[in-house]
Design a protein around this motif. Structure first.
Motif, PDB file in Angstrom:
ATOM      1  N   SER A   2     -72.514 -23.419  29.244  1.00 54.57           N
ATOM      2  CA  SER A   2     -73.943 -23.163  29.062  1.00 54.57           C
ATOM      3  C   SER A   2     -74.295 -23.201  27.581  1.00 54.57           C
ATOM      4  N   ARG A   5     -77.472 -18.360  24.910  1.00 51.41           N
ATOM      5  CA  ARG A   5     -76.792 -17.143  24.480  1.00 51.41           C
ATOM      6  C   ARG A   5     -76.347 -16.394  25.738  1.00 51.41           C
ATOM      7  N   LYS A   6     -75.259 -15.634  25.600  1.00 52.69           N
ATOM      8  CA  LYS A   6     -74.666 -14.992  26.785  1.00 52.69           C
ATOM      9  C   LYS A   6     -75.670 -14.064  27.483  1.00 52.69           C
ATOM     10  N   ASN A   7     -76.431 -13.297  26.673  1.00 58.06           N
ATOM     11  CA  ASN A   7     -77.357 -12.341  27.299  1.00 58.06           C
ATOM     12  C   ASN A   7     -78.485 -13.053  28.053  1.00 58.06           C
ATOM     13  N   GLU A   9     -78.138 -16.012  29.508  1.00 57.01           N
ATOM     14  CA  GLU A   9     -77.449 -16.526  30.700  1.00 57.01           C
ATOM     15  C   GLU A   9     -77.359 -15.429  31.778  1.00 57.01           C
ATOM     16  N   MET A  10     -77.088 -14.206  31.335  1.00 55.30           N
ATOM     17  CA  MET A  10     -76.846 -13.102  32.282  1.00 55.30           C
ATOM     18  C   MET A  10     -78.132 -12.535  32.878  1.00 55.30           C
ATOM     19  N   MET A  11     -79.236 -12.587  32.139  1.00 48.85           N
ATOM     20  CA  MET A  11     -80.436 -11.877  32.602  1.00 48.85           C
ATOM     21  C   MET A  11     -81.199 -12.685  33.655  1.00 48.85           C
ATOM     22  N   SER A  12     -81.972 -11.965  34.489  1.00 49.66           N
ATOM     23  CA  SER A  12     -82.689 -12.717  35.522  1.00 49.66           C
ATOM     24  C   SER A  12     -84.102 -13.101  35.083  1.00 49.66           C
ATOM     25  N   THR A 115     -86.743  -6.596  30.541  1.00 53.14           N
ATOM     26  CA  THR A 115     -86.539  -7.999  30.145  1.00 53.14           C
ATOM     27  C   THR A 115     -86.521  -8.136  28.627  1.00 53.14           C
ATOM     28  N   GLU A 118     -83.327  -6.926  27.169  1.00 51.50           N
ATOM     29  CA  GLU A 118     -82.241  -7.870  27.454  1.00 51.50           C
ATOM     30  C   GLU A 118     -82.324  -9.108  26.563  1.00 51.50           C
ATOM     31  N   ASP A 121     -80.589  -8.591  23.546  1.00 52.11           N
ATOM     32  CA  ASP A 121     -79.210  -8.169  23.768  1.00 52.11           C
ATOM     33  C   ASP A 121     -79.047  -6.683  23.436  1.00 52.11           C
TER      34      ASP A 121
END
Ligand SMILES: Cc1ncc(COP(=O)(O)O)c(C=O)c1O
Length: 358
Positions: A2, A5-7, A9-12, A115, A118, A121
């Motif tokens: 991907s 950023r990881k955060n 990617e993780m958040m909805s 949101t 998140e 981060d």
């Protein structure tokens, strides 16, 4: 792999309420005002549609800030304008919270706070409201950089007294954001706390009481040192020329706004009483909506779906503490009577076929 950023990617991500584009619904789902904006606003926008649109707007929306200060009895230096209060919320989180910083907000409340935390981060900490929507003792978290409180709250419609907000501002370490999107429908507000506390930011919007959700205009009131710092974070031209013209005209016509607010409050009382007679539990509302908890044996989700199939849109949240509730925006008296008529049929049918227990 991907690219995000990881955060991220993780958040909805935040899911806004439905905005159907076919326009044939009685729309009671996103707390818009059922009455039109002041004719003075429409005129001001028409007049602003001119050659000058080729030029950038005033980066700091001076006219809008002056008008807000005049109407609210504060100084223009204490005011910042934004592209809706959501823009200001985003500026606030980017100004005050970074990775791993604690961001506090009550639950259930405006879902955007989570949101935003998140996105940064940050360490998003949702703290449950008590059963009757007061704030628990553990709401004060040591080291929190940003604490959000929607007051009055959405989706409950309930309100924390300004004296209690003042005590929280004294106890917390970081800034306290009091999101007053619905303040014009309430009996009190926290504006007077700004002079007293150097860490309070009040947010207001034209989306609800001024019938201008389509314009996207919000403002923040806080002490000058906070506004100055946030000016570094905002987009250069975050409020366009048409919005600046609209906000000045809207704030100039207090009479029209107040007349609509009064009508909405009357309809709110009518809706609340009728829902209670039908057996719903209705939370005390200081806003332009009510949160109604369904009686035993009636599924809120089925009610929502059936209403939607009959072209009446209300808000259903498939979330803890809310999944047995409907949030209903106060429409015109006619819209609310149409809703109530249908609800009565559905509820009386509930023990036979249409609506089943969850
Ligand atoms: C508590 C709360 N804050 C902020 C907003 C966003 O307002 P705006 O339209 O000014 O972005 C809403 C919208 O529903 C809200 O309920």
């Amino acid at each position: 792999m991907s690219y995000f950023r990881k955060n991220i990617e993780m958040m909805s991500g935040y899911t806004p309420g439905e905005q159907p584009q076919d326009g044939i619904y009685i729309k009671l789902n996103t707390n818009e005002n059922p009455y039109p904006p002041s004719p003075k606003v429409l005129n001001a926008i028409k007049n602003a549609v001119s050659d000058s649109l080729r030029l950038y707007p005033d980066p700091v929306a001076t006219q809008a800030r002056q008008k807000v200060a005049e109407v609210l009895g504060t100084k223009p230096e204490y005011v910042m304008a934004g592209n809706g209060s959501d823009d200001l919320l985003s500026i606030i989180i980017r100004s005050f919270a970074g990775p791993c910083d604690k961001v506090i907000f009550p639950y259930p409340s405006y879902m955007l706070y989570k949101t935003l935390a998140e996105l940064q981060d940050g360490d998003a900490c949702a703290i449950d409201f008590t059963e009757d929507y007061t704030l628990p003792e553990d709401f004060i978290v040591k080291g929190a950089r940003v604490t959000f409180i929607a007051n009055p709250n959405s989706p409950s419609g309930t309100m924390i007294p300004p004296d209690d907000i003042s005590k929280i501002a004294l106890k917390i370490d970081g800034v306290l954001v009091v999101d007053e999107a619905y303040a014009d429908f309430a009996d009190d507000n926290c504006l007077r706390l700004v002079e007293k506390h150097d860490n309070i930011l009040i947010l207001r919007t034209l989306s609800k009481s001024y019938s201008l959700a389509g314009i996207r205009l919000g403002f923040c009131i806080a002490q000058e040192h906070l506004i100055q710092g946030m000016m570094k974070v905002k987009d250069s031209y975050n409020v366009d020329r048409l919005s600046i013209a609209a906000v000045v005209a809207a704030l100039d016509d207090q009479k029209s706004m107040k007349a609509h607010v009064e009508k909405i409050k009357e309809t709110r009382l009518h809706l609340k009483r009728t829902l209670q007679e039908m057996g719903f539990f209705v939370y005390p509302s200081q806003t332009n909506f009510v949160l109604a908890r369904c009686m035993k044996g009636v599924s809120a989700h089925t009610l929502y779906q059936t209403l939607k199939s009959r072209k009446i849109l209300v808000r259903y949240f498939n979330l803890r503490r809310l999944d047995d509730c409907l949030r209903i925006t106060i429409g015109t008296r006619e819209e609310i009577d149409a809703l109530l008529k249908l609800l009565k049929e559905l509820v009386s049918d509930s023990h036979s076929k249409v609506v089943h227990t969850c």
